[in-house]
Design an enzyme around this catalytic site. Structure first.
Site, PDB file in Angstrom:
ATOM      1  N   GLU A   1      -3.662   5.964   1.263  1.00  0.00           N
ATOM      2  CA  GLU A   1      -3.414   4.586   1.661  1.00  0.00           C
ATOM      3  C   GLU A   1      -4.597   4.141   2.509  1.00  0.00           C
ATOM      4  OE1 GLU A   1      -0.108   2.174   4.297  1.00  0.00           O
ATOM      5  OE2 GLU A   1       0.508   3.890   3.101  1.00  0.00           O
TER       6      GLU A   1
ATOM      7  N   LYS B   1       0.821  -1.220   0.000  1.00  0.00           N
ATOM      8  CA  LYS B   1       0.000   0.000   0.000  1.00  0.00           C
ATOM      9  C   LYS B   1       0.854   1.269   0.000  1.00  0.00           C
ATOM     10  CE  LYS B   1      -2.295  -1.077   3.760  1.00  0.00           C
ATOM     11  NZ  LYS B   1      -1.940  -2.484   4.000  1.00  0.00           N
ATOM     12  N   THR B   2       1.816   1.318   0.906  1.00  0.00           N
ATOM     13  CA  THR B   2       2.606   2.549   1.039  1.00  0.00           C
ATOM     14  C   THR B   2       3.391   2.834  -0.236  1.00  0.00           C
ATOM     15  OG1 THR B   2       2.790   2.304   3.440  1.00  0.00           O
ATOM     16  CG2 THR B   2       4.436   3.684   2.361  1.00  0.00           C
TER      17      THR B   2
END
Length: 455
Positions: free
Chosen positions: A167, A123-124
């Site tokens: 995110e 995600k990041t």
């Protein structure tokens, strides 16, 4: 339940519990800029707390009932439970309590485009890639990343355009409070089993997340990931897929590598969308780039913006982040704390040409370590030498009687360390010229590598 939007207006006073957190501190700043009076509390001093104070935001250290005096509403993180003294005081005074995700959800409703990047891992990095792309396209985006991004000098950005990129975490179903117009699902695996019952429960949560997207929006899914595809089964509107191994709408072709860093063509339905040269290594980052490209196309961006944005992306903080050199050994740090993330990290590391890969790993939470024990053992065997620090408790207490020593006992040649100082001393004693040293985990293991480099 009351609607948080009636409170998120100038003149109202908000109290944020855990205000120094990775997505709470930017939330505090966004609310502050919107003319809302903000104060909060946190358990410890930090750079984030110091920054908020520099803006004129009051932050108290420690959680006490009197901290909520005078506020109109409370925003808390998922880690703050009902027995927190400030929550108890708020309930006693009749002050409404909202979750952090509800606040971000209310904020994103003000944007035409809300790009929400979800998945068990990646995600990041993918959110960071989207940040670079939307900045290259001059969209002036608002950004919320779960880590520090060098481009921003922080984990967030307050823009003035009509696009927000966030995110989006599944823990405690936080992302179900969001309003995505573009939802990206990178992968879905069993994780956060202190909250979810099992993999099918996780998949159900991601399905609900995908259902939040309006009919004219986009759901973008990794066709190589069985959990992700299971999550969007029987979804009422179409999906856009990306993949390396399966037929998909967005694919990569003509892949070459330079020192582990891939260059490739991104094809949309078999037609060239753009050519990308990544500055971060690994097959998993090709997939992340494909996801970001598909999301960019959903925003109507052309391939040039994707190519330019990704050409400047060198990684997010604590994502294969180079820290320095110790006696000829290169020291990197990574946030990986799930077996899938460890697999991506260690398989990539083994392909980079170092003499040995040394992995100093700190498991994150007792419940995850217990539930995924055998998977952790298998992935940690990929390193030439594994050093295990005691488990980072985070929000838990050890009711399961599990220790990192149990992992060390199951991995040939592994070394168990109780403390950060022991990890540093062990690294100092084993490091050799040509080694790749990785400090890995979502806790404070990175400090061991930093101590190695300053002493």
């Amino acid at each position: 339940m009351e609607d948080i939007r009636q409170y998120m207006v100038p003149g109202k006073k908000a109290h944020l519990i855990g205000i120094g957190g990775v997505s709470m501190s930017p939330l505090a700043e966004v609310l502050h800029h919107a003319g809302i009076e903000v104060h909060g509390s946190d358990m410890r001093e930090s750079e984030a707390v110091a920054h908020l104070r520099s803006l004129g935001i009051q932050v108290n250290i420690g959680h006490y009932g009197e901290n909520v005096a005078g506020c109109d509403y409370i925003i808390r993180t998922a880690a703050v439970h009902d027995n927190n003294p400030e929550i108890v005081a708020a309930h006693a005074k009749g002050i409404p309590v909202f979750e952090r995700a509800q606040a971000w959800g209310a904020i994103m409703q003000q944007y035409k485009n809300a790009v929400c990047i979800s998945g068990t891992h990646g995600k990041t990095t993918t959110t960071s890639m989207m940040t670079h792309i939307t900045m290259a396209a001059a969209l002036d985006p608002t950004i919320m990343v779960g880590g520090t991004l060098p481009l921003l000098g922080s984990g967030y950005r307050v823009g003035h355009g009509d696009t927000i990129v966030l995110e989006s975490c599944e823990y405690c179903n936080s992302f179900l409070s969001f309003f995505p117009t573009v939802a990206v699902i990178l992968n879905v695996e069993a994780d956060h089993l202190d909250f979810f019952k099992d993999l099918s429960d996780v998949e159900h949560s991601f399905h609900q997340f995908a259902e939040l997207v309006p009919e004219n929006g986009s759901v973008i899914v990794n066709a190589d990931d069985s959990g992700a595809m299971e999550s969007v089964k029987n979804l009422p509107h179409p999906i856009t897929t990306f993949a390396l191994e399966h037929p998909a709408d967005f694919t990569a072709a003509n892949i070459t590598e330079d020192k582990g860093r891939p260059s490739f063509d991104i094809l949309e339905h078999g037609t060239l969308y753009c050519h990308v040269a990544l500055r971060v290594p690994g097959r998993h980052n090709i997939l992340n780039a494909l996801a970001a490209a598909a999301a960019a196309k959903a925003l109507g961006l052309n391939g040039d913006a994707v190519a330019k944005g990704l050409a400047t992306f060198t990684g997010a903080g604590r994502r294969f982040e180079h820290k320095g050199n110790y006696h000829g050994a290169e020291v990197y740090d990574d946030y990986a704390h799930h077996p899938g993330e460890l697999h991506a990290l260690l398989t990539t590391a083994r392909e980079l040409g170092y003499k040995r890969v040394i992995c100093a790993f700190q498991p994150h939470t007792y419940s995850r370590t217990k539930a995924l024990f055998s998977e952790f053992v298998e992935e940690l065997k990929l390193a030439d030498l594994t050093i295990l620090m005691e488990i980072f408790a985070a929000r838990e207490t050890n009711t399961l009687g599990i220790s990192s020593k149990d992992l060390a006992d199951a991995i040939p040649g592994a070394i168990y360390c109780k403390t950060l100082d022991e990890v540093t001393e062990t690294l100092r004693s084993v490091a050799r010229d040509g080694d790749l040293i990785l400090t890995v985990g979502a806790g404070d293991i990175y400090l061991a590598g930093e101590k190695l480099l300053v002493q």
